[in-house]
Design an enzyme around this catalytic site. Sequence first.
Site, PDB file in Angstrom:
ATOM      1  N   ARG A   1      -5.565  34.005 -50.188  1.00 39.37           N
ATOM      2  CA  ARG A   1      -6.168  35.036 -49.318  1.00 39.37           C
ATOM      3  C   ARG A   1      -7.355  35.754 -49.956  1.00 39.37           C
ATOM      4  O   ARG A   1      -7.703  36.868 -49.574  1.00 39.37           O
ATOM      5  CB  ARG A   1      -5.129  36.054 -48.847  1.00 39.37           C
ATOM      6  CG  ARG A   1      -4.002  35.424 -48.051  1.00 39.37           C
ATOM      7  CD  ARG A   1      -3.327  36.414 -47.145  1.00 39.37           C
ATOM      8  NE  ARG A   1      -2.378  35.721 -46.295  1.00 39.37           N
ATOM      9  CZ  ARG A   1      -1.092  35.535 -46.597  1.00 39.37           C
ATOM     10  NH1 ARG A   1      -0.601  36.023 -47.717  1.00 39.37           N
ATOM     11  NH2 ARG A   1      -0.319  34.901 -45.768  1.00 39.37           N
TER      12      ARG A   1
ATOM     13  N   GLU B   1     -38.087  28.296 -48.214  1.00 43.02           N
ATOM     14  CA  GLU B   1     -37.324  29.543 -48.040  1.00 43.02           C
ATOM     15  C   GLU B   1     -38.020  30.709 -48.753  1.00 43.02           C
ATOM     16  O   GLU B   1     -37.893  31.848 -48.331  1.00 43.02           O
ATOM     17  CB  GLU B   1     -35.885  29.379 -48.549  1.00 43.02           C
ATOM     18  CG  GLU B   1     -35.068  28.303 -47.846  1.00 43.02           C
ATOM     19  CD  GLU B   1     -34.385  28.774 -46.544  1.00 43.02           C
ATOM     20  OE1 GLU B   1     -34.664  29.896 -46.085  1.00 43.02           O
ATOM     21  OE2 GLU B   1     -33.587  27.987 -46.000  1.00 43.02           O
TER      22      GLU B   1
ATOM     23  N   LYS C   1     -34.004  39.626 -49.489  1.00 41.84           N
ATOM     24  CA  LYS C   1     -32.721  39.258 -48.881  1.00 41.84           C
ATOM     25  C   LYS C   1     -31.674  40.334 -49.133  1.00 41.84           C
ATOM     26  O   LYS C   1     -30.913  40.703 -48.227  1.00 41.84           O
ATOM     27  CB  LYS C   1     -32.232  37.902 -49.406  1.00 41.84           C
ATOM     28  CG  LYS C   1     -30.906  37.521 -48.759  1.00 41.84           C
ATOM     29  CD  LYS C   1     -30.651  36.058 -48.678  1.00 41.84           C
ATOM     30  CE  LYS C   1     -29.389  35.812 -47.836  1.00 41.84           C
ATOM     31  NZ  LYS C   1     -29.029  34.418 -47.715  1.00 41.84           N
TER      32      LYS C   1
ATOM     33  N   GLU D   1     -24.545  40.201 -40.036  1.00 39.56           N
ATOM     34  CA  GLU D   1     -25.511  39.656 -39.080  1.00 39.56           C
ATOM     35  C   GLU D   1     -25.267  40.135 -37.655  1.00 39.56           C
ATOM     36  O   GLU D   1     -25.159  39.349 -36.720  1.00 39.56           O
ATOM     37  CB  GLU D   1     -25.529  38.123 -39.145  1.00 39.56           C
ATOM     38  CG  GLU D   1     -26.793  37.536 -38.542  1.00 39.56           C
ATOM     39  CD  GLU D   1     -26.956  36.049 -38.809  1.00 39.56           C
ATOM     40  OE1 GLU D   1     -26.917  35.624 -39.964  1.00 39.56           O
ATOM     41  OE2 GLU D   1     -27.120  35.317 -37.818  1.00 39.56           O
TER      42      GLU D   1
ATOM     43  N   ARG E   1     -30.218  40.858 -39.939  1.00 38.30           N
ATOM     44  CA  ARG E   1     -30.018  39.689 -40.825  1.00 38.30           C
ATOM     45  C   ARG E   1     -30.442  38.392 -40.134  1.00 38.30           C
ATOM     46  O   ARG E   1     -30.826  37.422 -40.789  1.00 38.30           O
ATOM     47  CB  ARG E   1     -28.561  39.601 -41.294  1.00 38.30           C
ATOM     48  CG  ARG E   1     -28.350  38.459 -42.269  1.00 38.30           C
ATOM     49  CD  ARG E   1     -27.050  38.529 -43.036  1.00 38.30           C
ATOM     50  NE  ARG E   1     -26.952  37.385 -43.942  1.00 38.30           N
ATOM     51  CZ  ARG E   1     -26.041  37.237 -44.880  1.00 38.30           C
ATOM     52  NH1 ARG E   1     -25.126  38.177 -45.049  1.00 38.30           N
ATOM     53  NH2 ARG E   1     -26.017  36.176 -45.651  1.00 38.30           N
TER      54      ARG E   1
ATOM     55  N   ASN F   1     -33.014  33.822 -40.324  1.00 33.93           N
ATOM     56  CA  ASN F   1     -32.892  32.505 -39.695  1.00 33.93           C
ATOM     57  C   ASN F   1     -34.231  31.996 -39.160  1.00 33.93           C
ATOM     58  O   ASN F   1     -34.266  31.006 -38.427  1.00 33.93           O
ATOM     59  CB  ASN F   1     -31.878  32.555 -38.546  1.00 33.93           C
ATOM     60  CG  ASN F   1     -30.486  32.876 -39.042  1.00 33.93           C
ATOM     61  OD1 ASN F   1     -30.127  32.528 -40.167  1.00 33.93           O
ATOM     62  ND2 ASN F   1     -29.698  33.563 -38.221  1.00 33.93           N
TER      63      ASN F   1
ATOM     64  N   HIS G   1     -34.907  28.333 -38.545  1.00 33.24           N
ATOM     65  CA  HIS G   1     -33.641  27.602 -38.669  1.00 33.24           C
ATOM     66  C   HIS G   1     -33.115  27.050 -37.347  1.00 33.24           C
ATOM     67  O   HIS G   1     -32.347  26.091 -37.360  1.00 33.24           O
ATOM     68  CB  HIS G   1     -32.576  28.486 -39.333  1.00 33.24           C
ATOM     69  CG  HIS G   1     -32.783  28.649 -40.812  1.00 33.24           C
ATOM     70  ND1 HIS G   1     -33.906  29.245 -41.353  1.00 33.24           N
ATOM     71  CD2 HIS G   1     -32.024  28.282 -41.882  1.00 33.24           C
ATOM     72  CE1 HIS G   1     -33.810  29.235 -42.670  1.00 33.24           C
ATOM     73  NE2 HIS G   1     -32.685  28.659 -43.020  1.00 33.24           N
TER      74      HIS G   1
ATOM     75  N   HIS H   1     -32.402  23.362 -37.879  1.00 30.84           N
ATOM     76  CA  HIS H   1     -31.060  22.760 -37.835  1.00 30.84           C
ATOM     77  C   HIS H   1     -31.004  21.619 -36.821  1.00 30.84           C
ATOM     78  O   HIS H   1     -30.349  20.600 -37.053  1.00 30.84           O
ATOM     79  CB  HIS H   1     -30.008  23.819 -37.465  1.00 30.84           C
ATOM     80  CG  HIS H   1     -29.579  24.656 -38.637  1.00 30.84           C
ATOM     81  ND1 HIS H   1     -28.770  25.761 -38.494  1.00 30.84           N
ATOM     82  CD2 HIS H   1     -29.831  24.551 -39.964  1.00 30.84           C
ATOM     83  CE1 HIS H   1     -28.561  26.301 -39.686  1.00 30.84           C
ATOM     84  NE2 HIS H   1     -29.182  25.586 -40.580  1.00 30.84           N
TER      85      HIS H   1
ATOM     86  N   HIS I   1     -32.988  20.149 -45.994  1.00 26.86           N
ATOM     87  CA  HIS I   1     -32.840  21.409 -45.251  1.00 26.86           C
ATOM     88  C   HIS I   1     -34.140  22.230 -45.265  1.00 26.86           C
ATOM     89  O   HIS I   1     -34.617  22.680 -44.224  1.00 26.86           O
ATOM     90  CB  HIS I   1     -31.691  22.233 -45.837  1.00 26.86           C
ATOM     91  CG  HIS I   1     -31.579  23.601 -45.238  1.00 26.86           C
ATOM     92  ND1 HIS I   1     -31.179  23.821 -43.929  1.00 26.86           N
ATOM     93  CD2 HIS I   1     -31.866  24.831 -45.744  1.00 26.86           C
ATOM     94  CE1 HIS I   1     -31.195  25.124 -43.679  1.00 26.86           C
ATOM     95  NE2 HIS I   1     -31.608  25.755 -44.772  1.00 26.86           N
TER      96      HIS I   1
HETATM   97  N1  GLY Z   1     -29.486  32.052 -44.861  1.00 30.95           N
HETATM   98  C1  GLY Z   1     -29.501  33.124 -43.953  1.00 30.95           C
HETATM   99  C2  GLY Z   1     -28.551  34.227 -44.326  1.00 30.95           C
HETATM  100  O1  GLY Z   1     -27.975  34.219 -45.395  1.00 30.95           O
HETATM  101  O2  GLY Z   1     -28.361  35.102 -43.541  1.00 30.95           O
END
Ligand code: GLY
Length: 380
Positions: free
Chosen positions: A130, A194, A235, A245, A249, A253, A256, A260, A274
């Site tokens: 856990r 990135e 970040k 998020e 946040r 993306n 992305h 993706h 990626h």
């Molecule tokens: N890679 C995007 C994030 O960590 O929110």
Amino acid sequence: MTAPLKHSDPITVDVALGDRAYDIVIGRDVLQTLGARIAALRPGVRTAIVTDRTVAKHWLEPAQASLAAAGIPTSHVIVEEGEGSKTYAGLEKVSEALIAAKIERNDLVIALGGGVVGDLAGFAAAILRRGVDFVQVPTSLLAQVDSSVGGKTGINSPQGKNLLGAFHQPVLVIADTSVLDSLSPRQFRSGYAEVAKYGVLGDEAFFAWLETNHSGIFSGSAAREHAIATSCRAKAAIVSRDERETGERALLNLGHTFGHALEAATGFSDRLFHGEGVAIGTVLAAEFSASLGMISPADAARVERHLASVGLPTRLQDIAGFAQEGLADADTLMALMAQDKKVKRGKLTFILLEVVGRAVIANDVEPASVHAFLQQKLSE
Ligand code: GLY
């Protein structure tokens, strides 16, 4: 914006998350300090390293040596390199190894590798007994500036990327920038997408600095640490305000949603790494924003120009094998985007651009306009 000319002491970036705050330590050779830093953070702890076959060849022994020098017992489990390990089977292998190694609640899992290892080991740590704490030791540029920071962990489902996972913050991130010297130029470039993302989405001055200084990042001058630290600070600031998020946040993306879908359309294969998907996705996001009358065409072209100047793919036609094998059609790309986590009640969420350095979250993008845009891009 200026960067130091010489490598100096490691840079520490704080991720301010209250009682779950942690440091990101960035610098050449900081892997050698892994054991001492863990001993200071958790006296008496036992550890298990999760890594992949390629990373193990270069960095398992130095990591073990650092832990041994600090008197920290450790075991390890090695998975195959690549997305194929971010699966139920990979999770089972790692979890069973951690249980067999008797890793207990107060012990530490160490993720030594790129994004796949970090996501997989972090998720295994999140569910083992856990929840066991873990340390990220990212060995790719992409992992150092993005995936090792912020606590997103998980595996892929056969139905989509990162569909199973947990927010589980590491207790420490050790980003050794000399480790990046062993990456292939293509892997390094992929991670650079990135880095550039942080400039495009929120920091025009950083983007302008990258336009002038990118070669030092690739060659390993002090510009590299500066770029990684600036990315991590950006970040960390966003994650500390919006860990789960629910809002801003999502800006991370950028590129992305398209990216993706392109990764899925190429079977998560070597046709498109990626970061390469993110590079093309970022340019598509900029051009789509321009088509909606948001960012100026000149600013969208500036984004494309910079990514292309470091050798990243920026157009659908740049994807390996496009001329021979083609790519999915616009309907298939739309279906792949609909499978992404960024869909809510039929509307797609896109990160769009107003200028270089300012991105916005658009929750109500009409699928028809994206479809028409993609059809046009596929036919260029
Ligand atoms: N890679 C995007 C994030 O960590 O929110």
